[in-house]
Design a protein around this motif. Structure first.
Motif, short mmCIF file in Angstrom:
data_model
loop_
_atom_site.label_atom_id
_atom_site.label_comp_id
_atom_site.label_asym_id
_atom_site.label_seq_id
_atom_site.Cartn_x
_atom_site.Cartn_y
_atom_site.Cartn_z
N ARG A 1 -5.16 -62.27 -22.01
CA ARG A 1 -5.45 -63.12 -23.18
C ARG A 1 -5.80 -62.31 -24.43
O ARG A 1 -6.05 -62.87 -25.48
CB ARG A 1 -6.59 -64.08 -22.84
N MET A 2 -5.80 -60.99 -24.30
CA MET A 2 -6.17 -60.13 -25.42
C MET A 2 -4.95 -59.81 -26.29
O MET A 2 -3.83 -59.82 -25.80
CB MET A 2 -6.77 -58.82 -24.91
N THR A 3 -5.24 -59.48 -27.53
CA THR A 3 -4.17 -59.02 -28.40
C THR A 3 -3.76 -57.61 -27.99
O THR A 3 -4.51 -56.93 -27.27
CB THR A 3 -4.62 -58.99 -29.87
N THR A 4 -2.62 -57.17 -28.45
CA THR A 4 -2.16 -55.82 -28.14
C THR A 4 -3.15 -54.79 -28.66
O THR A 4 -3.45 -53.80 -27.98
CB THR A 4 -0.76 -55.58 -28.71
N GLN A 5 -3.71 -55.00 -29.84
CA GLN A 5 -4.70 -54.07 -30.38
C GLN A 5 -5.95 -54.04 -29.50
O GLN A 5 -6.51 -52.98 -29.25
CB GLN A 5 -5.07 -54.41 -31.82
N GLU A 6 -6.39 -55.19 -29.03
CA GLU A 6 -7.55 -55.23 -28.13
C GLU A 6 -7.26 -54.49 -26.83
O GLU A 6 -8.12 -53.78 -26.30
CB GLU A 6 -7.95 -56.68 -27.84
N LEU A 7 -6.03 -54.63 -26.32
CA LEU A 7 -5.64 -53.90 -25.11
C LEU A 7 -5.65 -52.40 -25.35
O LEU A 7 -6.10 -51.62 -24.49
CB LEU A 7 -4.26 -54.35 -24.64
N LYS A 8 -5.16 -51.98 -26.52
CA LYS A 8 -5.19 -50.55 -26.85
C LYS A 8 -6.63 -50.05 -26.92
O LYS A 8 -6.92 -48.91 -26.52
CB LYS A 8 -4.45 -50.29 -28.16
N ASN A 9 -7.54 -50.88 -27.41
CA ASN A 9 -8.95 -50.52 -27.45
C ASN A 9 -9.52 -50.38 -26.04
O ASN A 9 -10.33 -49.48 -25.78
CB ASN A 9 -9.76 -51.53 -28.25
N VAL A 10 -9.12 -51.28 -25.14
CA VAL A 10 -9.57 -51.19 -23.74
C VAL A 10 -9.08 -49.88 -23.13
O VAL A 10 -9.83 -49.18 -22.44
CB VAL A 10 -9.07 -52.40 -22.91
N ILE A 11 -7.84 -49.53 -23.40
CA ILE A 11 -7.28 -48.27 -22.88
C ILE A 11 -8.08 -47.09 -23.43
O ILE A 11 -8.52 -46.22 -22.67
CB ILE A 11 -5.79 -48.14 -23.24
N ARG A 12 -8.29 -47.06 -24.73
CA ARG A 12 -9.04 -45.96 -25.35
C ARG A 12 -10.45 -45.87 -24.79
O ARG A 12 -10.92 -44.81 -24.39
CB ARG A 12 -9.09 -46.16 -26.87
N GLN B 1 -2.43 -51.29 -19.90
CA GLN B 1 -1.15 -50.63 -20.13
C GLN B 1 0.01 -51.49 -19.63
O GLN B 1 1.03 -51.64 -20.31
CB GLN B 1 -1.12 -49.27 -19.42
N TYR B 2 -0.13 -52.08 -18.45
CA TYR B 2 0.91 -52.94 -17.90
C TYR B 2 1.16 -54.14 -18.81
O TYR B 2 2.30 -54.51 -19.07
CB TYR B 2 0.52 -53.42 -16.50
N GLU B 3 0.09 -54.74 -19.29
CA GLU B 3 0.22 -55.93 -20.14
C GLU B 3 0.95 -55.59 -21.43
O GLU B 3 1.82 -56.35 -21.88
CB GLU B 3 -1.16 -56.52 -20.43
N ILE B 4 0.66 -54.44 -22.02
CA ILE B 4 1.38 -54.02 -23.23
C ILE B 4 2.86 -53.81 -22.92
O ILE B 4 3.73 -54.28 -23.66
CB ILE B 4 0.75 -52.74 -23.82
N GLN B 5 3.16 -53.13 -21.82
CA GLN B 5 4.57 -52.90 -21.44
C GLN B 5 5.28 -54.22 -21.15
O GLN B 5 6.44 -54.40 -21.54
CB GLN B 5 4.64 -51.98 -20.22
N ARG B 6 4.61 -55.13 -20.49
CA ARG B 6 5.20 -56.44 -20.18
C ARG B 6 5.55 -57.18 -21.46
O ARG B 6 6.62 -57.77 -21.58
CB ARG B 6 4.23 -57.26 -19.32
N ARG B 7 4.66 -57.11 -22.43
CA ARG B 7 4.89 -57.77 -23.72
C ARG B 7 6.07 -57.14 -24.46
O ARG B 7 6.87 -57.84 -25.08
CB ARG B 7 3.65 -57.70 -24.59
#
Length: 101
Positions: free
Chosen positions: A15-26, A89-95
């Motif tokens: 449910r997170m935005t791509t930027q939020e996902l990148k923040n989770v990764i970082r 990472q998977y969620e970003i790739q899926r998107r």
């Protein structure tokens, strides 16, 4: 005792935005690096304490008790953080794949 993994793991990554996902990764990468450094520091402290003439048995027991707690919980915390990183990472790739189709 409940597993700390279940407290740390995120279930809302989809449910997170791509930027939020990148923040989770970082943040997950930073947390793993920090935890590894912390464990290394504890190991060095323990080694130096063993070689000190002023280190008492009472000190050793207190510190060993704290280290045992650390070593019980940290692996599962690290597992959860790594799972959050991989899921983000998977969620970003899926998107990206879905967007390209």
């Amino acid at each position: 005792m409940a597993d700390i993994y279940d407290v740390v793991i995120r279930h809302d990554l989809n449910r997170m935005t791509t930027q939020e996902l990148k923040n989770v990764i970082r943040d997950s990468e930073d947390a793993c690096a920090g935890l590894a450094l912390g464990m290394r520091t504890v190991g060095q402290l323990a080694a130096h304490s063993l070689n000190s003439d002023e280190y008492t048995d009472k000190n050793a027991r207190e510190h060993l008790n704290g280290m045992s707690d650390l070593l019980i919980y940290l692996p599962r915390i690290i597992n959860a953080i790594q799972q959050n990183l991989l899921t983000a990472q998977y969620e970003i790739q899926r998107r990206e794949v879905k967007h390209d189709q």
